[in-house]
Scaffold this motif. Structure first.
Motif, PDB file in Angstrom:
ATOM      1  N   HIS A 109       0.842  -1.200   0.000  1.00  0.00           N
ATOM      2  CA  HIS A 109       0.000   0.000   0.000  1.00  0.00           C
ATOM      3  C   HIS A 109       0.877   1.251   0.000  1.00  0.00           C
ATOM      4  CE1 HIS A 109      -3.672  -2.317   0.586  1.00  0.00           C
ATOM      5  NE2 HIS A 109      -2.927  -3.098   1.347  1.00  0.00           N
ATOM      6  N   GLY A 110       0.610   2.115  -0.972  1.00  0.00           N
ATOM      7  CA  GLY A 110       1.398   3.328  -1.130  1.00  0.00           C
ATOM      8  C   GLY A 110       2.588   3.158  -2.044  1.00  0.00           C
ATOM      9  N   ASP A 111       2.914   1.945  -2.456  1.00  0.00           N
ATOM     10  CA  ASP A 111       4.044   1.686  -3.355  1.00  0.00           C
ATOM     11  C   ASP A 111       5.308   2.368  -2.839  1.00  0.00           C
ATOM     12  OD1 ASP A 111       5.290   0.530  -5.534  1.00  0.00           O
ATOM     13  OD2 ASP A 111       4.743   2.122  -6.923  1.00  0.00           O
ATOM     14  N   LEU A 112       5.589   2.152  -1.556  1.00  0.00           N
ATOM     15  CA  LEU A 112       6.756   2.780  -0.932  1.00  0.00           C
ATOM     16  C   LEU A 112       8.048   2.129  -1.436  1.00  0.00           C
ATOM     17  CD1 LEU A 112       5.319   2.941   2.703  1.00  0.00           C
ATOM     18  CD2 LEU A 112       5.355   4.768   0.991  1.00  0.00           C
ATOM     19  N   PRO A 113       9.151   2.880  -1.476  1.00  0.00           N
ATOM     20  CA  PRO A 113      10.404   2.330  -2.020  1.00  0.00           C
ATOM     21  C   PRO A 113      10.856   1.048  -1.328  1.00  0.00           C
ATOM     22  CG  PRO A 113      10.566   4.713  -1.771  1.00  0.00           C
ATOM     23  CD  PRO A 113       9.273   4.310  -1.125  1.00  0.00           C
ATOM     24  N   GLY A 114      10.695   0.973   0.004  1.00  0.00           N
ATOM     25  CA  GLY A 114      11.116  -0.223   0.716  1.00  0.00           C
ATOM     26  C   GLY A 114      10.348  -1.456   0.288  1.00  0.00           C
ATOM     27  N   SER A 115       9.063  -1.302   0.028  1.00  0.00           N
ATOM     28  CA  SER A 115       8.242  -2.427  -0.416  1.00  0.00           C
ATOM     29  C   SER A 115       8.673  -2.911  -1.791  1.00  0.00           C
ATOM     30  CB  SER A 115       6.765  -2.018  -0.451  1.00  0.00           C
ATOM     31  OG  SER A 115       6.314  -1.604   0.817  1.00  0.00           O
ATOM     32  N   ALA A 116       8.903  -1.966  -2.699  1.00  0.00           N
ATOM     33  CA  ALA A 116       9.325  -2.339  -4.047  1.00  0.00           C
ATOM     34  C   ALA A 116      10.692  -3.026  -4.021  1.00  0.00           C
ATOM     35  CB  ALA A 116       9.376  -1.086  -4.934  1.00  0.00           C
ATOM     36  N   GLU A 117      11.583  -2.547  -3.176  1.00  0.00           N
ATOM     37  CA  GLU A 117      12.916  -3.146  -3.066  1.00  0.00           C
ATOM     38  C   GLU A 117      12.819  -4.584  -2.554  1.00  0.00           C
ATOM     39  OE1 GLU A 117      16.896  -2.486  -0.321  1.00  0.00           O
ATOM     40  OE2 GLU A 117      15.645  -0.750  -0.831  1.00  0.00           O
ATOM     41  N   LEU A 118      12.009  -4.792  -1.518  1.00  0.00           N
ATOM     42  CA  LEU A 118      11.844  -6.135  -0.959  1.00  0.00           C
ATOM     43  C   LEU A 118      11.244  -7.076  -1.994  1.00  0.00           C
ATOM     44  CD1 LEU A 118      11.773  -8.173   1.411  1.00  0.00           C
ATOM     45  CD2 LEU A 118       9.528  -7.213   2.019  1.00  0.00           C
ATOM     46  N   ALA A 119      10.180  -6.638  -2.664  1.00  0.00           N
ATOM     47  CA  ALA A 119       9.506  -7.502  -3.632  1.00  0.00           C
ATOM     48  C   ALA A 119      10.433  -7.874  -4.786  1.00  0.00           C
ATOM     49  CB  ALA A 119       8.249  -6.808  -4.158  1.00  0.00           C
ATOM     50  N   ALA A 120      11.124  -6.904  -5.341  1.00  0.00           N
ATOM     51  CA  ALA A 120      12.000  -7.178  -6.477  1.00  0.00           C
ATOM     52  C   ALA A 120      13.142  -8.115  -6.086  1.00  0.00           C
ATOM     53  CB  ALA A 120      12.555  -5.867  -7.029  1.00  0.00           C
ATOM     54  N   SER A 121      13.645  -7.961  -4.855  1.00  0.00           N
ATOM     55  CA  SER A 121      14.766  -8.795  -4.413  1.00  0.00           C
ATOM     56  C   SER A 121      14.369 -10.249  -4.251  1.00  0.00           C
ATOM     57  CB  SER A 121      15.330  -8.262  -3.090  1.00  0.00           C
ATOM     58  OG  SER A 121      14.448  -8.527  -2.008  1.00  0.00           O
ATOM     59  N   ARG A 122      13.065 -10.506  -4.118  1.00  0.00           N
ATOM     60  CA  ARG A 122      12.591 -11.880  -3.909  1.00  0.00           C
ATOM     61  C   ARG A 122      11.920 -12.443  -5.159  1.00  0.00           C
ATOM     62  NH1 ARG A 122      13.170 -13.224   1.349  1.00  0.00           N
ATOM     63  NH2 ARG A 122      11.896 -15.101   1.078  1.00  0.00           N
ATOM     64  N   GLY A 123      12.082 -11.789  -6.293  1.00  0.00           N
ATOM     65  CA  GLY A 123      11.595 -12.340  -7.543  1.00  0.00           C
ATOM     66  C   GLY A 123      10.148 -12.054  -7.865  1.00  0.00           C
ATOM     67  N   TYR A 124       9.551 -11.047  -7.226  1.00  0.00           N
ATOM     68  CA  TYR A 124       8.160 -10.688  -7.513  1.00  0.00           C
ATOM     69  C   TYR A 124       8.101  -9.679  -8.656  1.00  0.00           C
ATOM     70  CZ  TYR A 124       6.770 -12.726  -2.992  1.00  0.00           C
ATOM     71  OH  TYR A 124       6.534 -13.569  -1.938  1.00  0.00           O
ATOM     72  N   THR A 125       6.998  -9.666  -9.364  1.00  0.00           N
ATOM     73  CA  THR A 125       6.757  -8.682 -10.416  1.00  0.00           C
ATOM     74  C   THR A 125       5.434  -7.969 -10.157  1.00  0.00           C
ATOM     75  OG1 THR A 125       5.688 -10.356 -11.808  1.00  0.00           O
ATOM     76  CG2 THR A 125       8.043  -9.963 -12.159  1.00  0.00           C
ATOM     77  N   ARG A 126       5.315  -6.739 -10.669  1.00  0.00           N
ATOM     78  CA  ARG A 126       4.082  -5.962 -10.476  1.00  0.00           C
ATOM     79  C   ARG A 126       2.959  -6.605 -11.292  1.00  0.00           C
ATOM     80  NH1 ARG A 126       5.467  -0.310  -8.864  1.00  0.00           N
ATOM     81  NH2 ARG A 126       3.624   0.480  -9.916  1.00  0.00           N
ATOM     82  N   ALA A 127       1.862  -6.957 -10.612  1.00  0.00           N
ATOM     83  CA  ALA A 127       0.758  -7.647 -11.282  1.00  0.00           C
ATOM     84  C   ALA A 127      -0.489  -6.777 -11.397  1.00  0.00           C
ATOM     85  CB  ALA A 127       0.426  -8.939 -10.542  1.00  0.00           C
ATOM     86  N   ARG A 128      -0.783  -6.007 -10.383  1.00  0.00           N
ATOM     87  CA  ARG A 128      -1.956  -5.128 -10.406  1.00  0.00           C
ATOM     88  C   ARG A 128      -1.588  -3.804  -9.750  1.00  0.00           C
ATOM     89  NH1 ARG A 128      -6.739  -7.905  -7.306  1.00  0.00           N
ATOM     90  NH2 ARG A 128      -7.780  -5.936  -7.790  1.00  0.00           N
ATOM     91  N   VAL A 129      -2.192  -2.738 -10.257  1.00  0.00           N
ATOM     92  CA  VAL A 129      -1.996  -1.417  -9.661  1.00  0.00           C
ATOM     93  C   VAL A 129      -3.373  -0.816  -9.397  1.00  0.00           C
ATOM     94  CG1 VAL A 129      -1.047   0.901  -9.964  1.00  0.00           C
ATOM     95  CG2 VAL A 129       0.200  -1.083 -10.847  1.00  0.00           C
ATOM     96  N   LEU A 130      -3.610  -0.466  -8.147  1.00  0.00           N
ATOM     97  CA  LEU A 130      -4.878   0.124  -7.744  1.00  0.00           C
ATOM     98  C   LEU A 130      -4.641   1.595  -7.436  1.00  0.00           C
ATOM     99  CD1 LEU A 130      -7.841  -0.761  -7.109  1.00  0.00           C
ATOM    100  CD2 LEU A 130      -7.128  -0.944  -4.717  1.00  0.00           C
ATOM    101  N   LEU A 131      -5.319   2.468  -8.180  1.00  0.00           N
ATOM    102  CA  LEU A 131      -5.176   3.901  -7.962  1.00  0.00           C
ATOM    103  C   LEU A 131      -6.120   4.380  -6.870  1.00  0.00           C
ATOM    104  CD1 LEU A 131      -5.206   5.302 -11.617  1.00  0.00           C
ATOM    105  CD2 LEU A 131      -3.201   4.772 -10.219  1.00  0.00           C
ATOM    106  N   GLN A 132      -5.610   5.239  -6.010  1.00  0.00           N
ATOM    107  CA  GLN A 132      -6.501   6.042  -5.165  1.00  0.00           C
ATOM    108  C   GLN A 132      -6.602   7.414  -5.805  1.00  0.00           C
ATOM    109  OE1 GLN A 132      -6.539   8.477  -1.039  1.00  0.00           O
ATOM    110  NE2 GLN A 132      -5.788   6.366  -0.824  1.00  0.00           N
TER     111      GLN A 132
END
Length: 311
Positions: A109-132
């Motif tokens: 939630h919020g697409d914070l830099p720490g979240s993106a770094e953790l996800a990418a380091s573990r082999g995850y890819t962006r699948a859905r984006v929900l706009l507020q």
């Protein structure tokens, strides 16, 4: 430096729930966004479908992180005081163990830099984006009288009387939505028990008498977030707006939107938000045309079965 201690259970006890709620408040204050969805918070407090897990991480006896797992989807948050100490990785690792050979999606939630770094380091890819998206309510008509088709009237929701009709239309309107279309009577009941629930702001468009063969065509369910939840002041929300597929083309969406926004303005609110899939370009353009602007994003990171685990 000690490693995080990870534990998971089908349901936390009341003290555990209270501790996690305090963690969520701390993260929201630090990051400016809600760290988990309403659904995850409700399941934390009331339980969820079989197979769901509450996962906690502790450092030196203090709660440092929390994750919720349900049916291949998860959300996680790390306490602001314990970040950059391996808590997020430890929680993600346990979620991957729980998911086993299945696909796992984790919402950030919020697409914070720490979240993106953790996800990418573990082999995850962006699948859905929900706009507020948000807009102010200053320009909203206080007493709109949108044209309605002959025989159609908009009435407030009546708990215990309109539940079944609403569930049927909600399921049809969101048949292709991975979360909203699967709501059950229990999902509706839990929200009716929440402090924010207000049937006066839950507007239903009926053709004919709802107690004598009338047909529910669409609805606009609004919500009011208290101060401190998504902003310093109370903020309204277009919580769910749905039209039965058989009533498409009747301009009920526009009419219900105007009536719902007017209701929120009548509550003394100055701002309203809504959530929409970024991939739904038609809906995004529609809301932008009605004065909404992009405010923040939530991202679902997906890890496919068989993806290599980090060393």
């Amino acid at each position: 430096m000690s490693d995080p201690a990870i534990a998971d259970t089908e349901r936390l006890d009341p003290d555990g729930v209270a501790a996690v709620l305090a963690l969520l408040r701390a993260a929201a204050a630090a990051d400016g966004v809600r760290p988990v969805s309403e659904e995850a918070e409700l399941r934390l407090q009331h339980g969820g479908p079989p197979g769901g897990r509450d996962v906690t991480a502790s450092l030196d006896g203090a709660l440092a992180g929390y994750a919720r797992f349900d049916e291949g989807a998860a959300e996680l948050v790390v306490h602001p005081a314990h970040r950059r100490r391996g808590v997020g990785s430890a929680l993600a690792g346990r979620l991957e163990q729980i998911a086993g050979a299945g696909r796992l999606s984790v919402w950030a939630h919020g697409d914070l830099p720490g979240s993106a770094e953790l996800a990418a380091s573990r082999g995850y890819t962006r699948a859905r984006v929900l706009l507020q998206m948000r807009r102010d309510l200053a320009g909203v008509a206080a007493d709109p009288r949108p044209p309605l088709p002959d025989g159609v009237a908009v009435r407030p929701f009546r708990p215990g009387r309109d539940d079944a009709a609403w569930l049927q239309v909600n399921a049809r309107a969101f048949a292709d939505h991975p979360e909203q279309g699967s709501w059950t009577a229990d999902d509706l009941r839990l929200r009716q028990a929440e402090p924010w629930f207000d049937p006066a702001g839950f507007l239903l468009a009926w053709r004919g008498d709802p107690d004598d063969g009338g047909e529910l065509l669409g609805f606009h369910w609004t919500k009011v977030h208290p101060a401190g939840d998504v902003g310093d002041e109370p903020v309204g929300e277009v919580y769910v707006l749905g039209i039965d597929p058989g009533a498409q083309g009747m301009r009920l969406g526009s009419a219900l939107t105007d009536l719902g926004l007017a209701h929120l303005r009548s509550r003394g609110l100055s701002e309203v938000l809504l959530y929409v899939e970024e991939a739904n370009a038609t809906a995004v353009r529609l809301y932008e045309g009605r004065g909404f602007r992009r405010y923040s994003v939530d991202v679902a990171w997906r890890r496919e079965p068989g993806a290599a685990r980090p060393l």
